[in-house]
Design a protein around this motif. Structure first.
Motif: not given
Length: 240
Positions: A46, A230, A236, A39, A8, A41-42, A233, A69, A4
């Motif tokens: 991340d 998008t 989505r 960011t 990124l 939904t992540y 990351l 978050k 990951r």
């Protein structure tokens, strides 16, 4: 480096290349444009990876996702932007972590934010008036925001509100109206509105425009900040 982290890092590098190329094509210095990574939904993990890769500005659009978050990442040096349509019942929560609210679109929201800031924080809250290029005078846009004709009055309300700081303007390329499918023209119109606003509010020089699909148009028009999700990351996941 985890898979990951590598993903990124590679995505961020590609976005950086796009911004640098767009700046070069527009005759602008790269440091004139700030990248905000959206960011939403992540997970917080991340955000931590992005911070390790040098990202310092992040954005969220739903308080129920953003609040936990931001709490998870409170040890990181980050500037948090709230970019979604904001209901007044979420204002107190948002003022606890957001450094900038980019979606100011009504006087009622200005009043609620000013009241909340007085009870939740010592520093000023940065505010951008969201401009809806698909809205007529007195209307709100399909994706939030006020009509260009209503920007000055709303900006004046922000500037006069205790605890709030008028930083500039934001827009989302409209899906309807005369600017639908004409991102460059839409962002150029936003810059015209910004120039007019800065006559009365010289410090309100932030212009937030452009996302993964149209950041080049935003940079060409003169945007100071681009909001990219998008492209950094990935696609989505569906929200439940």
């Amino acid at each position: 480096m985890t898979d990951r982290s590598k993903q990124l890092a590679d995505n961020l590098a590609r976005v950086e290349e796009r911004i640098a190329s767009a700046c070069s094509a527009a005759g602008r210095s790269r440091d004139e444009v700030t990248l905000i990574v959206v960011t939403k939904t992540y997970p917080a993990s991340d955000v931590r990876i992005l911070h390790g890769l040098g990202v310092r500005q992040v954005a969220e659009n739903r308080d129920q996702d953003a609040a936990p978050k931001a709490a998870d990442c409170s040890d990181l040096s980050l500037t948090w932007h709230f970019v979604g349509q904001l209901q007044t019942n979420k204002v107190r929560s948002v003022t606890r972590y957001a450094d900038v609210v980019q979606s100011i679109d009504r006087v009622k929201l200005v009043s609620a934010l000013s009241t909340a800031v007085a009870g939740e924080r010592e520093s000023e809250l940065g505010c951008l008036v969201q401009v809806a290029l698909d809205a007529g005078n007195g209307e709100r846009g399909e994706r939030g925001g006020v009509a260009p004709e209503d920007v000055e009055a709303l900006a004046a309300a922000v500037a006069a509100a205790p605890g709030l700081r008028l930083d500039g303007l934001m827009t989302v390329a409209p899906l309807a109206g005369p600017y639908a499918g004409r991102q460059r023209a839409a962002f150029e119109r936003l810059m015209e509105i910004s120039s007019r606003l800065r006559r009365d509010h010289p410090a309100a020089n932030m212009v937030s425009a452009g996302m993964s699909s149209d950041l080049e148009d935003a940079v060409a028009a003169g945007a100071t900040h681009v909001r990219v999700g998008t492209a950094v990351l990935g696609v989505r996941p569906r929200l439940g």
